[in-house]
Write an enzyme that holds these catalytic residues in place. Structure first.
Site, PDB file in Angstrom:
ATOM      1  N   HIS A 199       0.821  -1.213   0.000  1.00 21.31           N
ATOM      2  CA  HIS A 199       0.000   0.000   0.000  1.00 21.31           C
ATOM      3  C   HIS A 199       0.859   1.270   0.000  1.00 21.31           C
ATOM      4  CE1 HIS A 199      -3.237  -2.720   1.432  1.00 21.31           C
ATOM      5  NE2 HIS A 199      -2.362  -3.160   2.325  1.00 21.31           N
ATOM      6  N   ASP A 200       1.784   1.336   0.954  1.00 22.60           N
ATOM      7  CA  ASP A 200       2.471   2.598   1.237  1.00 22.60           C
ATOM      8  C   ASP A 200       3.553   2.972   0.229  1.00 22.60           C
ATOM      9  OD1 ASP A 200       0.754   2.706   3.361  1.00 22.60           O
ATOM     10  OD2 ASP A 200       2.228   2.073   4.842  1.00 22.60           O
TER      11      ASP A 200
END
Length: 344
Positions: A261-262
């Protein structure tokens, strides 16, 4: 960067450190995956491992705005970085709070700073209370959070970062209604970030790019908790962190993979052209009995309110991983070049 480091937050930090066009002007430690104090230690330790220049790391709020803190060591490990065992940091925390760092940084450099939030939005909400003009002072804001036309990863409708502090998320989205159209937050929600799947092959390519000897860095058949043998410290710690994430996802029947995600949000912060964006008005449910902390997007203007976010609706995961592997692999090789006996 405002992060709750975090396995995938760690990769986001490495991605930015490895990107020559990025200048990290501050790192805010937010409570989320683990407690804020541990997040701060993780950030300082990663900077040491990466032999990074002096970068301010500020401690954020220990608790969300209105609810008790919930952490997720089952997902990210007891220290937040999986099986990785980073050396004790030699650097020190800033004397400023994370909220104060946000405010003073954007005041000093109006229109220049891109904010990247990959954890709960507590620190940013507190900064907005100190400086309501922050949406106009930032160049852009990128948020990893929310789920729109996609199941949640914490409750049936909730994404983790919003779930930890929904009041903060609502304050942020409400405040950015005042941002000009070209400064609306870019939101990387689960709808897209759960298509950013890291597999063992990606780790193998990363190690190879960093100059490590040929080997299999992670195999599904390995016993849980197997440690990396990579001679490069950056690669070794990444492999140990991500292996924990692989095992977590497998435990919940998602496969031997890890959702990145990040680092995807970090890549979008540097180059929004990696994503296709669609404007919407985003709000956060605070009162629902079973839907509290759900992010809701009005795509067609039914609420009669102007858009306050640009939501990522499409990307090319393969292109993202090519960029991640090239950047972090080359960076690891440059920071920790291997001597001949280490690769024999």
């Amino acid at each position: 960067m405002d992060v709750d480091t975090g396995i995938d937050d760690s990769l986001a930090l490495l991605y930015l450190l490895a990107s020559p066009e990025a200048e990290i002007v501050g790192i805010a430690a937010t409570a989320g995956n683990v407690a804020a104090a541990q997040v701060a230690v993780n950030n300082l330790a990663w900077l040491d491992v990466c032999r990074a220049p002096a970068i301010e790391v500020a401690l954020g709020a220990a608790e969300p705005l209105a609810v008790p803190l919930r952490t997720t060591e089952d997902t990210h490990g007891p220290q937040g970085i999986g099986y990785a065992e980073l050396p004790a940091p030699t650097r020190h925390l800033s004397r400023r709070s994370a909220a104060r760092m946000w405010v003073e940084t954007v005041r000093e450099r109006p229109g220049e700073v891109v904010g990247l939030c990959t954890g709960p939005l507590t620190n940013l909400a507190l900064a907005l209370r100190l400086e309501p003009e922050l949406p106009r002072l930032l160049r852009r804001l990128v948020i990893m959070g929310g789920a729109f036309n996609h199941p949640g990863n914490t409750t049936p409708t909730n994404e983790w970062n919003i779930h930890v502090d929904p009041e903060a998320a609502k304050e942020v989205f409400d405040a950015f209604a005042a941002a000009p159209a070209d400064r609306r937050p870019i939101v990387c929600a689960l709808d897209i970030t759960e298509t950013i799947e890291m597999h063992p092959e990606h780790l193998r390519r990363l190690a190879e790019r960093a100059g490590c000897p040929p080997r299999d860095p992670a195999r599904e058949s390995d016993p849980e908790g197997t440690r990396s043998s990579a001679p490069n410290p950056v690669v070794r710690h990444v492999e140990d962190a991500v292996r924990f994430y692989f095992e977590f996802h497998r435990r919940y029947d998602q496969g031997y993979l890890a959702h990145m995600h990040d680092p995807f949000a970090a890549a979008v912060a540097l180059d929004p052209s990696l994503a296709i964006l669609r404007p919407a008005t985003v709000d956060v449910e605070l009162a629902g009995t079973i839907t509290r902390a759900t992010t809701v997007a009005d795509w067609s203007g039914m609420w009669g309110r102007e858009p306050n976010a640009d939501i990522v609706v499409a990307t090319d995961p393969a292109a993202f991983f090519d960029r991640l592997i090239a950047r972090v692999g080359d960076f690891a090789r440059a920071v920790h070049p291997l001597v001949p006996q280490e690769i024999s």
